[in-house]
Scaffold this motif. Structure first.
Motif, PDB file in Angstrom:
ATOM      1  N   ARG A 172       0.786  -1.120   0.029  1.00 11.55           N
ATOM      2  CA  ARG A 172       0.128  -0.035  -0.104  1.00 11.55           C
ATOM      3  C   ARG A 172       0.750   1.350   0.053  1.00 11.55           C
ATOM      4  O   ARG A 172       0.305   2.250  -0.357  1.00 11.55           O
ATOM      5  N   ALA A 173       1.908   1.218   0.602  1.00  9.96           N
ATOM      6  CA  ALA A 173       2.774   2.573   0.613  1.00  9.96           C
ATOM      7  C   ALA A 173       4.056   2.302  -0.309  1.00  9.96           C
ATOM      8  O   ALA A 173       4.764   3.582  -0.146  1.00  9.96           O
ATOM      9  N   GLY A 174       4.129   1.713  -1.035  1.00 10.83           N
ATOM     10  CA  GLY A 174       5.075   1.373  -2.086  1.00 10.83           C
ATOM     11  C   GLY A 174       6.326   0.878  -1.832  1.00 10.83           C
ATOM     12  O   GLY A 174       6.722   0.378  -0.482  1.00 10.83           O
ATOM     13  N   ALA A 175       7.420   0.890  -2.834  1.00 11.62           N
ATOM     14  CA  ALA A 175       8.697   0.532  -2.423  1.00 11.62           C
ATOM     15  C   ALA A 175       9.667   1.136  -3.130  1.00 11.62           C
ATOM     16  O   ALA A 175       9.636   1.086  -4.289  1.00 11.62           O
ATOM     17  N   PRO A 176      10.505   2.256  -2.583  1.00 12.58           N
ATOM     18  CA  PRO A 176      10.545   2.323  -1.060  1.00 12.58           C
ATOM     19  C   PRO A 176       9.010   2.729  -0.544  1.00 12.58           C
ATOM     20  O   PRO A 176       8.705   4.037  -1.245  1.00 12.58           O
ATOM     21  N   ALA A 177       8.856   2.601   0.589  1.00 12.32           N
ATOM     22  CA  ALA A 177       7.599   2.806   1.222  1.00 12.32           C
ATOM     23  C   ALA A 177       7.587   4.358   1.780  1.00 12.32           C
ATOM     24  O   ALA A 177       8.677   4.837   2.132  1.00 12.32           O
ATOM     25  N   SER A 178       6.587   5.134   1.620  1.00 15.01           N
ATOM     26  CA  SER A 178       6.423   6.345   2.283  1.00 15.01           C
ATOM     27  C   SER A 178       5.016   6.734   2.697  1.00 15.01           C
ATOM     28  O   SER A 178       3.964   6.051   2.363  1.00 15.01           O
ATOM     29  N   ALA A 179       4.918   7.669   3.691  1.00 15.18           N
ATOM     30  CA  ALA A 179       3.618   8.149   4.281  1.00 15.18           C
ATOM     31  C   ALA A 179       2.925   8.618   3.177  1.00 15.18           C
ATOM     32  O   ALA A 179       1.393   8.271   3.538  1.00 15.18           O
ATOM     33  N   VAL A 180       3.190   9.557   2.505  1.00 19.53           N
ATOM     34  CA  VAL A 180       2.499  10.091   1.416  1.00 19.53           C
ATOM     35  C   VAL A 180       1.865   9.089   0.570  1.00 19.53           C
ATOM     36  O   VAL A 180       0.619   9.243   0.210  1.00 19.53           O
ATOM     37  N   ASP A 236       7.290   3.729  11.419  1.00 16.09           N
ATOM     38  CA  ASP A 236       7.503   5.007  11.142  1.00 16.09           C
ATOM     39  C   ASP A 236       6.728   5.576  10.037  1.00 16.09           C
ATOM     40  O   ASP A 236       6.247   6.804  10.236  1.00 16.09           O
ATOM     41  N   ILE A 237       6.266   4.767   9.216  1.00 20.61           N
ATOM     42  CA  ILE A 237       5.488   5.302   8.057  1.00 20.61           C
ATOM     43  C   ILE A 237       4.078   5.333   8.553  1.00 20.61           C
ATOM     44  O   ILE A 237       3.389   6.207   8.028  1.00 20.61           O
ATOM     45  N   ILE A 238       3.671   4.399   9.335  1.00 18.62           N
ATOM     46  CA  ILE A 238       2.203   4.284   9.786  1.00 18.62           C
ATOM     47  C   ILE A 238       2.004   5.746  10.697  1.00 18.62           C
ATOM     48  O   ILE A 238       1.235   6.437  10.461  1.00 18.62           O
ATOM     49  N   LEU A 239       2.919   5.919  11.637  1.00 16.10           N
ATOM     50  CA  LEU A 239       2.809   7.172  12.322  1.00 16.10           C
ATOM     51  C   LEU A 239       3.006   8.381  11.586  1.00 16.10           C
ATOM     52  O   LEU A 239       2.375   9.309  11.995  1.00 16.10           O
ATOM     53  N   ASP A 240       3.802   8.460  10.571  1.00 12.50           N
ATOM     54  CA  ASP A 240       3.905   9.597   9.664  1.00 12.50           C
ATOM     55  C   ASP A 240       2.742   9.850   8.955  1.00 12.50           C
ATOM     56  O   ASP A 240       1.872  11.022   8.813  1.00 12.50           O
ATOM     57  N   ALA A 241       1.968   8.714   8.523  1.00 11.48           N
ATOM     58  CA  ALA A 241       0.757   8.927   7.689  1.00 11.48           C
ATOM     59  C   ALA A 241      -0.415   9.565   8.763  1.00 11.48           C
ATOM     60  O   ALA A 241      -0.938  10.401   8.274  1.00 11.48           O
ATOM     61  N   ALA A 242      -0.393   8.970   9.989  1.00  8.90           N
ATOM     62  CA  ALA A 242      -1.376   9.414  10.933  1.00  8.90           C
ATOM     63  C   ALA A 242      -0.984  11.111  11.218  1.00  8.90           C
ATOM     64  O   ALA A 242      -1.969  11.666  11.186  1.00  8.90           O
ATOM     65  N   ALA A 243       0.106  11.106  11.289  1.00  4.53           N
ATOM     66  CA  ALA A 243       0.565  12.616  11.855  1.00  4.53           C
ATOM     67  C   ALA A 243       0.079  13.571  10.596  1.00  4.53           C
ATOM     68  O   ALA A 243      -0.315  14.795  10.724  1.00  4.53           O
ATOM     69  N   MET A 342      19.585  -1.559  12.962  1.00  3.40           N
ATOM     70  CA  MET A 342      20.122  -1.440  11.745  1.00  3.40           C
ATOM     71  C   MET A 342      19.108  -1.601  10.699  1.00  3.40           C
ATOM     72  O   MET A 342      19.081  -2.273   9.732  1.00  3.40           O
ATOM     73  N   THR A 343      18.176  -0.423  10.508  1.00  5.33           N
ATOM     74  CA  THR A 343      17.099  -0.681   9.785  1.00  5.33           C
ATOM     75  C   THR A 343      17.400  -0.174   8.231  1.00  5.33           C
ATOM     76  O   THR A 343      18.477   0.657   8.444  1.00  5.33           O
ATOM     77  N   PRO A 344      16.614  -0.530   7.520  1.00  7.59           N
ATOM     78  CA  PRO A 344      16.954   0.213   6.031  1.00  7.59           C
ATOM     79  C   PRO A 344      16.824   1.427   5.994  1.00  7.59           C
ATOM     80  O   PRO A 344      16.138   2.083   6.872  1.00  7.59           O
ATOM     81  N   GLU A 345      16.838   2.131   4.825  1.00  4.24           N
ATOM     82  CA  GLU A 345      17.022   3.693   4.816  1.00  4.24           C
ATOM     83  C   GLU A 345      15.181   3.948   5.229  1.00  4.24           C
ATOM     84  O   GLU A 345      14.274   3.333   4.311  1.00  4.24           O
ATOM     85  N   ILE A 346      14.952   5.347   5.963  1.00  2.00           N
ATOM     86  CA  ILE A 346      13.750   5.561   5.956  1.00  2.00           C
ATOM     87  C   ILE A 346      13.434   6.889   5.527  1.00  2.00           C
ATOM     88  O   ILE A 346      14.495   7.759   5.867  1.00  2.00           O
ATOM     89  N   LYS A 347      12.585   7.233   4.547  1.00  2.00           N
ATOM     90  CA  LYS A 347      12.426   8.549   4.090  1.00  2.00           C
ATOM     91  C   LYS A 347      10.899   8.719   4.645  1.00  2.00           C
ATOM     92  O   LYS A 347      10.030   8.060   4.555  1.00  2.00           O
ATOM     93  N   ALA A 348      10.912  10.124   5.090  1.00  2.00           N
ATOM     94  CA  ALA A 348       9.474  10.506   5.578  1.00  2.00           C
ATOM     95  C   ALA A 348       8.524  10.701   4.613  1.00  2.00           C
ATOM     96  O   ALA A 348       7.454  10.281   4.675  1.00  2.00           O
TER      97      ALA A 348
END
Length: 349
Positions: A172-180, A236-243, A342-348
């Motif tokens: 649902r959030a794509g790859a790489p996933a994002s809140a947008v 992080d993605i779920i919380l960013d989407a909620a924010a 050691m998470t993968p790259e996280i983009k807001a």
């Protein structure tokens, strides 16, 4: 028997008994007690093995190679833990057998390990107390191994439930996933304001994360089957989407989104405090790639959401400040856990 020799035997008996008892309590607190307790023996084992794996991971040049190294850390640590328990129990009973006058250290060591592994190759001298001690060691050894084996299915079930949500989120959030991208999918699915099914699913996921990753802390280090996924990144993605939903979308407040955001903040911060209290050191690993949002990137995300027909608040600067305030409630915990695991790259966005 001289008084000092008798005292030495008493000290050996008490010390051995305390070592056996502390090991048994550590096993119970680690796997049976349904609480987020920090156990010294367990922490020492996991931190020691993590130190070795993190040093090895530093030698790797790419994230993929480091991920393959760290994927072995949690399974190896979990298998090592009962071995350490058995060694401690064996040494404790060796001291007890010596205190009971079963011979020199070498013979007591053989008696202890023969009892512990139920070999029967060495037996204590005839007498009720030495034989009772021998039988208790045999039973305790089987108990410790059985305890871990019986809890492995529970741990892997919790891991599977966690990863199911992570994998479905990527769809649902794509790859790489994002809140947008996640908000865009919710808008297309008609679930942005009115459908609470997804938010309730994520709320339940956060609640289970808090329970499982503090009562069985090693679960946090079991890595996703795919190198590009991570439970920290998903949180992080779920919380960013909620924010973003709460700060930017011009619509009546979504109670399901609000409660999911609250559950996520509580869960992530409690997991963070658990590992911080256990003195888990994230600095031994290469820096996690966590991109903090900027005002410019937020305005780009704002324009992208508007282009998709999502109703937004008019004042983008007010939205940005509200989003920053909401993000501050979980960002320190996400940054710490991202570095720790050691998470993968996280983009807001």
């Amino acid at each position: 028997m001289p008084s000092w020799t008798f005292l030495l035997h008493v000290l050996a008996f008490v010390g051995g008994a305390l070592l056996v008892l502390s090991t048994l309590l550590a096993a119970i607190r680690s796997f049976v007690l349904p609480r987020n307790e920090s156990v010294l023996i367990t922490n020492w084992v996991f931190r020691s093995i993590r130190f070795l794996f993190s040093r090895l991971a530093r030698l790797k040049k790419t994230y993929g190679s480091r991920d393959r190294v760290m994927a072995l850390y949690a399974p190896v640590a979990l298998v090592t833990l009962p071995a350490v328990w058995l060694v401690m129990v064996g040494l404790g009973y060796t001291a007890i057998f010596w205190a009971l006058g079963e011979g020199d250290f070498d013979r007591c060591f053989r008696i202890s390990n023969s009892s512990l592994f139920t070999l029967g190759s060495e037996e204590p001298s005839k007498g009720f107390l030495p034989n009772a001690v021998s039988y208790s060691e045999a039973g305790l050894g089987l108990l410790l191994v059985t305890l871990l084996i019986s809890y492995l299915p529970t741990m892997y079930q919790a891991f599977s439930r966690r990863e199911l949500v992570v994998a479905r989120l990527e769809l649902r959030a794509g790859a790489p996933a994002s809140a947008v991208t996640l908000l865009e999918w919710l808008h297309r699915a008609g679930a942005l304001q009115h459908d609470g099914v997804k938010w309730e699913e994520w709320e339940s996921w956060f609640v289970e994360i808090e329970e499982s990753h503090t009562s069985l802390g090693i679960l946090a280090f079991f890595r996703s089957p795919q190198p590009g996924r991570s439970w920290v990144m998903a949180a992080d993605i779920i919380l960013d989407a909620a924010a973003l939903l709460l700060s930017t979308v011009a619509a009546p407040r979504n109670p399901h989104g609000e409660i999911c955001f609250k559950a996520g903040c509580i869960s992530i911060n409690r997991v963070y405090r658990y590992f911080e209290g256990a003195h888990a050191n994230p600095e031994a690993l290469p820096k996690a790639r966590i991109e903090e949002p900027s005002g410019e990137s937020f305005r780009e995300a704002y324009a992208q959401l508007r282009a998709q027909g999502i109703p937004l608040e008019e004042d983008v600067e007010v939205c940005w400040h509200q989003y920053q305030e909401l993000r501050s409630r979980y960002q320190p915990a996400i940054a710490y856990l991202g570095q720790l695991t050691m998470t993968p790259e996280i983009k807001a966005f």
